[in-house]
Design a protein around this motif. Structure first.
Motif, mmCIF file in Angstrom:
data_model
loop_
_atom_site.group_PDB
_atom_site.id
_atom_site.type_symbol
_atom_site.label_atom_id
_atom_site.label_comp_id
_atom_site.label_asym_id
_atom_site.label_seq_id
_atom_site.Cartn_x
_atom_site.Cartn_y
_atom_site.Cartn_z
ATOM 1 N N LEU A 43 11.737 1.532 -4.606
ATOM 2 C CA LEU A 43 11.819 0.243 -3.930
ATOM 3 C C LEU A 43 13.261 -0.100 -3.583
ATOM 4 O O LEU A 43 14.166 0.067 -4.415
ATOM 5 C CB LEU A 43 11.268 -0.861 -4.826
ATOM 6 C CG LEU A 43 9.809 -1.283 -4.694
ATOM 7 C CD1 LEU A 43 9.453 -2.276 -5.796
ATOM 8 C CD2 LEU A 43 9.522 -1.891 -3.332
ATOM 9 N N THR A 44 13.470 -0.607 -2.374
ATOM 10 C CA THR A 44 14.763 -1.168 -1.993
ATOM 11 C C THR A 44 14.542 -2.607 -1.546
ATOM 12 O O THR A 44 13.728 -2.876 -0.653
ATOM 13 C CB THR A 44 15.421 -0.365 -0.862
ATOM 14 O OG1 THR A 44 15.652 0.971 -1.321
ATOM 15 C CG2 THR A 44 16.745 -0.989 -0.454
ATOM 16 N N ILE A 45 15.244 -3.528 -2.187
ATOM 17 C CA ILE A 45 15.141 -4.948 -1.873
ATOM 18 C C ILE A 45 16.520 -5.427 -1.470
ATOM 19 O O ILE A 45 17.468 -5.380 -2.263
ATOM 20 C CB ILE A 45 14.614 -5.752 -3.075
ATOM 21 C CG1 ILE A 45 13.207 -5.273 -3.440
ATOM 22 C CG2 ILE A 45 14.615 -7.238 -2.770
ATOM 23 C CD1 ILE A 45 12.677 -5.845 -4.744
ATOM 24 N N GLY A 46 16.647 -5.859 -0.218
ATOM 25 C CA GLY A 46 17.964 -6.216 0.283
ATOM 26 C C GLY A 46 18.864 -5.007 0.257
ATOM 27 O O GLY A 46 18.565 -3.961 0.824
ATOM 28 N N GLU A 92 0.851 -1.190 0.000
ATOM 29 C CA GLU A 92 0.000 0.000 0.000
ATOM 30 C C GLU A 92 0.887 1.240 0.000
ATOM 31 O O GLU A 92 1.898 1.292 0.712
ATOM 32 C CB GLU A 92 -0.902 0.016 1.229
ATOM 33 C CG GLU A 92 -2.162 -0.823 1.082
ATOM 34 C CD GLU A 92 -3.133 -0.242 0.073
ATOM 35 O OE1 GLU A 92 -3.218 0.996 -0.043
ATOM 36 O OE2 GLU A 92 -3.787 -1.034 -0.611
ATOM 37 N N ASP A 93 0.501 2.279 -0.787
ATOM 38 C CA ASP A 93 1.365 3.454 -0.919
ATOM 39 C C ASP A 93 0.818 4.712 -0.244
ATOM 40 O O ASP A 93 1.383 5.792 -0.402
ATOM 41 C CB ASP A 93 1.639 3.737 -2.395
ATOM 42 C CG ASP A 93 0.399 4.221 -3.146
ATOM 43 O OD1 ASP A 93 -0.690 4.257 -2.538
ATOM 44 O OD2 ASP A 93 0.524 4.553 -4.342
ATOM 45 N N THR A 116 7.672 9.162 2.344
ATOM 46 C CA THR A 116 7.487 8.337 3.537
ATOM 47 C C THR A 116 8.095 6.970 3.256
ATOM 48 O O THR A 116 7.927 6.405 2.170
ATOM 49 C CB THR A 116 6.000 8.183 3.884
ATOM 50 O OG1 THR A 116 5.874 7.358 5.048
ATOM 51 C CG2 THR A 116 5.211 7.547 2.755
ATOM 52 N N GLU A 117 8.841 6.460 4.217
ATOM 53 C CA GLU A 117 9.478 5.154 4.051
ATOM 54 C C GLU A 117 8.684 4.102 4.811
ATOM 55 O O GLU A 117 8.359 4.281 5.984
ATOM 56 C CB GLU A 117 10.927 5.173 4.521
ATOM 57 C CG GLU A 117 11.631 3.846 4.273
ATOM 58 C CD GLU A 117 13.137 3.931 4.454
ATOM 59 O OE1 GLU A 117 13.795 2.889 4.381
ATOM 60 O OE2 GLU A 117 13.657 5.058 4.660
ATOM 61 N N SER A 139 11.843 -2.461 1.557
ATOM 62 C CA SER A 139 11.239 -1.203 1.987
ATOM 63 C C SER A 139 10.876 -0.388 0.755
ATOM 64 O O SER A 139 11.351 -0.647 -0.356
ATOM 65 C CB SER A 139 12.193 -0.410 2.881
ATOM 66 O OG SER A 139 13.349 -0.034 2.162
ATOM 67 N N ILE A 140 10.036 0.613 0.960
ATOM 68 C CA ILE A 140 9.600 1.472 -0.133
ATOM 69 C C ILE A 140 9.503 2.908 0.357
ATOM 70 O O ILE A 140 9.052 3.157 1.477
ATOM 71 C CB ILE A 140 8.242 0.999 -0.713
ATOM 72 C CG1 ILE A 140 7.819 1.879 -1.890
ATOM 73 C CG2 ILE A 140 7.162 0.959 0.354
ATOM 74 C CD1 ILE A 140 6.600 1.362 -2.623
ATOM 75 N N LYS A 141 9.955 3.828 -0.470
ATOM 76 C CA LYS A 141 9.739 5.254 -0.239
ATOM 77 C C LYS A 141 8.651 5.711 -1.204
ATOM 78 O O LYS A 141 8.736 5.442 -2.400
ATOM 79 C CB LYS A 141 11.016 6.055 -0.481
ATOM 80 C CG LYS A 141 12.090 5.891 0.576
ATOM 81 C CD LYS A 141 13.280 6.789 0.268
ATOM 82 C CE LYS A 141 14.351 6.668 1.345
ATOM 83 N NZ LYS A 141 15.522 7.520 1.025
#
Length: 484
Positions: A396-399, A338-339, A444-445, A431-433
């Protein structure tokens, strides 16, 4: 609705500071500070609203509630360089003799005593039978073939038998433990379901065994296939739930009862079963093989491969085996996000990304010359952006891999592939910003939620479909009490 007093006060403080400064001179830096403070206040208010709306709709979250709904079940396959080409085809048909015939005599095949005795000579109870052969995959024949459960040794827990066939989208469930297998405890007794007889010793020591038989037709000719046992209920100390035990990774051995030579003649062996039944066809000269399965994955395994034994027969051919030298194990998860573009829809389809990691293992031998497998070696990690359903830009940040800033798009399925590193499937380090607009630098992170927190990210298996726009996620499938 509650307001975030801290953030609103910060915003008002910035505004007050600006109003007390050189009010008659335009200062771009101060204007940016005002904009940033307003955006930060909006973000924090959105978070507050989202959490309040979630609780209002679903109730307080259980403090032990996990938001990782994935099963951890891996996919095991041959490396792409080892896969054999097959003719792809659309579907298949599975026919159960129990659904075709009303007479019990026609539904079941009783195994000849000589066949059972030969099976016991091959898969000797309690003996390490790894020297019977090697791990294997198979190629599918053009003709239909039959599978039936033949024997269960001493085994606890529960499991299902599956068949994976290249070109068939869904793996084929062949059989579940206990189904369609009956025994006579002694010569004078009536037929009993094996579970009702003895759920510990199963078929050990019984006088006779019979089974229903399943016809499989329409599989892609020459497609690579393999069988696997999926553990559905743990046998404590022997295996774990959702483990996959495949013919390619050391958990099965095959034995040919009847194989055709180059001239098409059957080369039979002692105990060759007679009178094998077909469905809507007569079988005169079928090939016959049996496959023995080991259901223990720990050091307690005896490697006797008789925890489950099933028979395959077909005319003119059964699936043909070939030795496997290397296989890959892939673990995958789907993250639904959800964003905060809306604080009350809970469709979890604003961003949908699949992440996977693949390990390779190679066949080797121990000091006794028995087959073993090397330790898993990481081949790589990938992410696939499957869907965008929100309008806000995101990052998006993955690992340890940042995928860069992307635009939000309403109802888009890009299926873009990324190489990633550092993903931990156990800790869900994703995580996502989310930015408040295309030209906004304020974000928002959101991290994967801790146990008992209000979620903005959830994890599932990759076969779980995401929801349509503004259709809430199917909570009932995973946490029915929360969804009531």
């Amino acid at each position: 609705m509650k307001m975030n007093i801290k953030m609103m006060a910060a915003a008002m403080a910035v505004l007050g500071a600006v109003s007390c400064s050189k009010s008659d001179v335009f200062d771009p830096g101060q204007a940016e500070e005002i904009k940033k403070a307003q955006e930060e206040a909006k973000i924090e208010q959105s978070k507050t609203d989202y959490e309040a709306n979630f609780v209002e709709k679903y109730g307080e979250v259980d403090p032990n509630q996990s938001w990782d709904f994935s099963t951890g079940t891996p996919t095991i396959s041959l490396p792409s360089s080892s896969a054999k080409a097959g003719t792809r085809a659309g579907g298949y048909e599975r026919t159960n003799s129990g659904d075709v015939y009303s007479d019990e005599k026609d539904q079941y095949y009783e195994f000849p005593a000589a066949t059972i005795n030969k099976m016991k000579e091959v898969f000797v109870e309690g003996r390490d039978n790894r020297d019977l052969g090697t791990s294997f995959a198979m190629t599918a024949p053009k003709n239909a073939f039959y599978i039936m459960p033949m024997y269960m040794g001493q085994s606890a827990g529960n499991f299902d038998l599956y068949m994976h066939v290249e070109g068939i989208a869904e793996d084929i469930k062949v059989w579940s433990k206990w189904d369609d297998l009956q025994v006579k405890p002694n010569a004078n007794s009536t037929w009993k379901n094996v579970k009702d007889h003895n759920s510990g010793s199963n078929c050990v020591g019984v006088a006779a065994i019979r089974s229903k038989y399943y016809k499989f037709s329409g599989l892609p000719e020459n497609a690579v296939m393999h069988f696997y046992l999926k553990i559905t209920e743990t046998a404590s100390g022997y295996n774990e739930k959702n483990q996959i035990l495949t013919s390619m990774s050391g958990y099965m051995r095959s034995f040919d009862f009847a194989k055709k030579d180059k001239d098409g003649n059957i080369v039979g062996k002692e105990g060759l079963p007679t009178g094998l039944k077909g469905i809507d066809e007569e079988l005169e000269n079928p090939e016959v093989m049996i496959i023995g399965v080991e259901d223990a994955t720990t050091s307690k395994s005896d490697h006797d491969f008789n925890d489950v034994v099933f028979m395959i027969y077909g005319e003119p051919y059964v699936p043909q085996t070939f030795k496997v030298e290397e296989f890959e194990t892939t673990y995958s998860k789907r993250y639904m996000i959800e964003d905060l573009g809306s604080t009350d829809d809970f469709d979890f389809n604003d961003i949908v990304v699949d992440v996977q990691e693949t390990f390779t293992q190679k066949r080797t031998t121990d000091e006794q010359g028995l087959e073993t497998w090397s330790d898993p070696v990481l081949k790589g990690q990938k992410a696939f952006l499957r869907h965008r359903g929100g309008i806000l830009p995101f990052e998006l940040t993955i690992g340890s891999t940042n995928l860069g800033k992307m635009d939000g798009v309403l109802s888009d399925d890009p299926n873009t592939e990324f190489t990633v590193t550092g993903w931990n499937r156990n800790s869900n380090n994703i995580s996502i910003k989310v930015y408040q607009g295309t030209d906004s630098q304020t974000a928002t992170e959101v991290n994967f939620p801790k146990t008992g927190a209000i979620p903005m990210i959830i994890a599932t298996d990759t076969n779980v479909a995401w929801s349509a726009e503004r259709v809430e996620f199917n909570w009932k499938e995973f946490m029915p009490t929360q969804a009531e």
